[in-house]
Motif scaffolding. Sequence first.
Motif, PDB file in Angstrom:
ATOM      1  N   LYS A 357       0.824  -1.213   0.000  1.00  0.00           N
ATOM      2  CA  LYS A 357       0.000   0.000   0.000  1.00  0.00           C
ATOM      3  C   LYS A 357       0.855   1.258   0.000  1.00  0.00           C
ATOM      4  O   LYS A 357       0.442   2.300  -0.515  1.00  0.00           O
ATOM      5  N   LYS A 371      -3.033  -5.613  -6.120  1.00  0.00           N
ATOM      6  CA  LYS A 371      -4.120  -4.692  -6.448  1.00  0.00           C
ATOM      7  C   LYS A 371      -4.117  -3.473  -5.537  1.00  0.00           C
ATOM      8  O   LYS A 371      -4.663  -2.428  -5.884  1.00  0.00           O
ATOM      9  N   HIS A 372      -3.515  -3.620  -4.376  1.00  0.00           N
ATOM     10  CA  HIS A 372      -3.500  -2.526  -3.392  1.00  0.00           C
ATOM     11  C   HIS A 372      -2.250  -1.663  -3.500  1.00  0.00           C
ATOM     12  O   HIS A 372      -2.017  -0.798  -2.654  1.00  0.00           O
ATOM     13  N   GLU A 375      -1.935   2.225  -2.613  1.00  0.00           N
ATOM     14  CA  GLU A 375      -3.269   2.633  -2.159  1.00  0.00           C
ATOM     15  C   GLU A 375      -3.216   3.793  -1.173  1.00  0.00           C
ATOM     16  O   GLU A 375      -4.124   4.616  -1.115  1.00  0.00           O
ATOM     17  N   LYS A 381      -3.981   6.954  -7.589  1.00  0.00           N
ATOM     18  CA  LYS A 381      -5.421   6.812  -7.764  1.00  0.00           C
ATOM     19  C   LYS A 381      -5.785   6.892  -9.249  1.00  0.00           C
ATOM     20  O   LYS A 381      -5.425   7.823  -9.965  1.00  0.00           O
TER      21      LYS A 381
END
Length: 447
Positions: A357, A371-372, A375, A381
């Motif tokens: 993250k 996928k993170h 984050e 984003k």
Amino acid sequence: MERRRWSMLLAAALMASIMTSCAGSGASGGNGGAAGGPQASGKEPAAEVPVNTGPKEITMYTAGGAIDEKVFNEMYGNAIRKKFPDVTLKYIPSGKGSTLQELLSAGTTIDIVFDSIGYAYNFRNFGLQYDMTPLIKAKNIDLGKFEPSTIEFQRRVGNGAIYSLPVWTATAALYYNKDIFDKFGVPYPKDNMKWDELYDLAKKLTRSEGGVQYVGYVTAAGSQANTNQLGLKYVDPKTGKAQIDSEDWRKFMQSIVQFFQFSGMQWTAQNSTVAAMRAMFEKDRTAAMYTNFSGGTPPDDMNWDAVSVPYYEQAPGVGPQSYPAYLSVTNLSQNKPLAFDIVAYLVSEEYQLENTKQGRATVLNNRDILKHYGEAMPKFKGKNIAAMFPQKRAELGTYSPEESIASSKFAAAFTDIITTKKDVVTALREANEAANKEIETLAAQKK
């Protein structure tokens, strides 16, 4: 991110320097040295699970001197202290007076080393390697959960032993500046392109406008070669000689230099450095596309996105090699089980998720964690995160001192070619000859 990024070329240069200065002297610091220690056999024999004999104090070290105390705490320290509140944690970065050789000479005990793959041979050089296999088995750590090439590399350099476990890996992607594409009305690049398709796209974006020379594509050629998608090796493992003067390497070199042979741009020793070309993309904003193979992403204020690194016709769907950082328990540690507990935590899904993250990609073969990625960082984003992580990676190189020598000669040949000093054939032939001379010198120093 830039401070966390380790330069592959710098790692290679430093590694070769360490080998040259220490090859004939052996290790110091009470670890058995080069003669008769693990370096002599090339592999630490498997042993029973050790027992702690010292207090709950752990010292971690990195040769990557750019990782200061603040960055270390963000990456590892804070998480370790939270998970192990009864452990006294000390961190030593490499620097003046704290190189690995100086610390060992002073009798400093180092429990855990973390470094990029470019420093993989430090342990073999100083005799610090410790086969963590018994601890891996005792903790039931499944090596199959890691990205395969990162473990295969360890088995290869350790002759079956596991001296290190990967903790995170760098991203690799083709980044592009949307504003330049929009300015010239050129469609954005797409995932799963071939290098030939990128070449055609780059030509459309290499033009002069309003007195400004725009360039379609730039890259760090040395990093691209070190992590090449074709699995090319700089040194022949059978002969120990450089092999960059070969048809495969000539074709690979041409596949890179073709992007720098468009009309309108005069390349010099000054504007063809890695730093200069990165600045063209990130600071000057005159380069439309840039590949980064060892980590780092565009600045927050750029209107950017990413697609997967193009692939070669002969290796469809194969992405660049991983460029991981590794954690290693040393044979100096009096707290091996405790040190390994920390390593085991740092490679766990719990830590890997949080680390990912923060923009340090997991080494676990787990797309759900990937996928993170980023984050916790607003800059990611809406970005094409998946493009930064190839579904399939080429086998990692060796990163031996000999390979590092040949790697540096390849990078120098690239500069000679694009500054129109030499053609590809001549540049690589001379680079190969220069590499072999240095390899011979290194071999003599080892005797």
